[in-house]
Design an enzyme around this catalytic site. Structure first.
Site, short mmCIF file in Angstrom:
data_model
loop_
_atom_site.label_atom_id
_atom_site.label_comp_id
_atom_site.label_asym_id
_atom_site.label_seq_id
_atom_site.Cartn_x
_atom_site.Cartn_y
_atom_site.Cartn_z
N ASP A 67 87.85 86.75 78.52
CA ASP A 67 88.62 87.24 80.04
C ASP A 67 89.75 88.52 79.71
O ASP A 67 90.03 88.58 78.68
CB ASP A 67 89.06 86.22 80.75
CG ASP A 67 89.96 85.21 79.85
OD1 ASP A 67 90.50 85.50 78.76
OD2 ASP A 67 90.14 84.14 80.31
N ASN A 135 94.93 73.21 85.09
CA ASN A 135 94.28 73.22 86.43
C ASN A 135 92.75 72.88 85.94
O ASN A 135 91.91 72.91 87.10
CB ASN A 135 94.40 74.11 87.48
CG ASN A 135 94.04 75.55 87.02
OD1 ASN A 135 93.28 75.72 85.93
ND2 ASN A 135 93.97 76.38 87.85
N HIS A 137 90.73 75.09 84.45
CA HIS A 137 90.08 76.33 84.18
C HIS A 137 89.60 76.55 82.80
O HIS A 137 90.15 76.15 81.86
CB HIS A 137 90.57 77.47 84.84
CG HIS A 137 91.91 78.07 84.14
ND1 HIS A 137 93.00 78.62 84.73
CD2 HIS A 137 92.14 78.37 82.75
CE1 HIS A 137 93.86 78.93 83.82
NE2 HIS A 137 93.33 78.95 82.62
N GLU A 142 88.65 79.51 87.79
CA GLU A 142 89.41 78.76 88.50
C GLU A 142 88.53 77.67 89.34
O GLU A 142 87.50 77.74 89.65
CB GLU A 142 90.44 79.59 89.53
CG GLU A 142 91.39 80.73 88.97
CD GLU A 142 92.23 80.19 88.20
OE1 GLU A 142 92.35 78.97 87.64
OE2 GLU A 142 93.52 80.64 88.27
C1 GLP Z 1 94.50 81.42 80.07
C2 GLP Z 1 93.35 81.86 79.49
C3 GLP Z 1 92.22 80.72 79.04
C4 GLP Z 1 93.08 79.76 78.39
C5 GLP Z 1 94.32 79.28 79.16
C6 GLP Z 1 94.93 78.28 78.52
O1 GLP Z 1 94.61 81.28 81.22
N1 GLP Z 1 92.52 82.67 80.37
O2 GLP Z 1 91.28 81.27 78.40
O3 GLP Z 1 92.35 78.95 77.84
O4 GLP Z 1 94.92 80.23 79.57
O5 GLP Z 1 96.11 78.60 78.00
P1 GLP Z 1 97.12 78.03 77.03
O6 GLP Z 1 96.42 77.81 75.59
O7 GLP Z 1 98.32 79.01 76.88
O8 GLP Z 1 97.56 76.55 77.42
#
Ligand code: GLP
Length: 240
Positions: A67, A135, A137, A142
């Site tokens: 993304d 959440n 995702h 989302e």
């Molecule tokens: C972002 C990314 C996701 C990732 C998520 C978790 O929103 N788009 O791909 O899995 O964060 O983040 P973290 O590893 O900082 O908890």
């Protein structure tokens, strides 16, 4: 879903890096899916260390990231392209043209279509690394996201904006939209490794593994995939 549980974050990230490194050694032309967020940072530093110490080569590897934020130039310090260059690509021998991150500027609809075409032309993603949002995702799909979606533009929830503010100076700087591979694009990947650690992820890990398969928790769809391994620590598995 297969679960591997680790006593420390360091052991967990080392094990994920090892899986990726072994996959690259077994197939030097691996098509590798990568993720951002704080979770994979330790994985990327272990890969860089291994590249420097053991010479694992990425010359023929192709990567696709999940993304990118809408509205950020690739050179923007908060873009996921910048993050990937800084954490990994600048420190290994992969030619930059073999690294793909969705483009969050320009004709976004066309960018989404072309991204899927590039994945298809590469023969599909063989190994995809995933994190999980608190959440539920995956990538930026989302809660409520359709299970048959391909790469598309997604409106970020306030939960996600607050969770990701740690990378920005203030909340109003966090983009409200992103381009993300869809749930179907993720299900199309042959093998998936999802990593999560810390008490903050315990509730969502339980929902992903034991809950009903529902768009309310996008990661629950992974129960339908035949080759998913979860790399978790003791805190994130506490409610299982
Ligand atoms: C972002 C990314 C996701 C990732 C998520 C978790 O929103 N788009 O791909 O899995 O964060 O983040 P973290 O590893 O900082 O908890």
């Amino acid at each position: 879903m297969q679960i591997k549980q680790f006593d420390s974050v360091n052991e967990l990230t080392t094990a994920v890096a090892k899986e990726i490194i072994e996959s690259v050694k077994a197939n030097p032309k691996l098509v590798l899916g990568l993720s951002t967020g704080s979770s994979p940072i330790g994985v990327y530093s272990a890969m860089v260390r291994d590249h420097k110490e053991n010479g694992t080569s990425y010359k023929e590897v192709t990567t696709f990231n999940l993304d990118e934020y809408v509205g950020l130039e690739p050179s923007d310090v908060n873009s996921y392209r910048h993050f990937m260059n800084e954490q990994l690509f600048d420190h290994i021998d992969i030619p930059k043209e073999q690294t793909h991150v969705p483009m969050g500027i320009g004709d976004l609809v066309d960018n989404c279509k072309k991204y899927e075409e590039k994945i298809r032309a590469a023969g599909g993603i063989q190994l995809q690394l995933l994190g999980i949002g608190t959440n539920g995702h995956i990538a930026f799909n989302e809660p409520g996201a359709s299970f048959d979606s391909l790469t598309h533009i997604e409106q970020l929830t306030e939960d996600t904006v607050s969770a990701n503010v740690k990378f920005f100076k203030s909340e109003d700087q966090v983009p409200r939209q992103a381009i993300t591979m869809g749930i179907q694009s993720i299900l199309n990947c042959r093998r998936i490794i999802l990593m999560a650690y810390g008490a903050k992820k315990a509730k969502v890990v339980k929902e992903m593994v034991e809950g009903p398969i529902s768009p309310a928790v996008p990661a629950s769809v992974l129960q339908k995939h035949g080759d998913v391994t979860l790399f978790l620590d003791n805190e994130s598995t506490a409610l299982l």
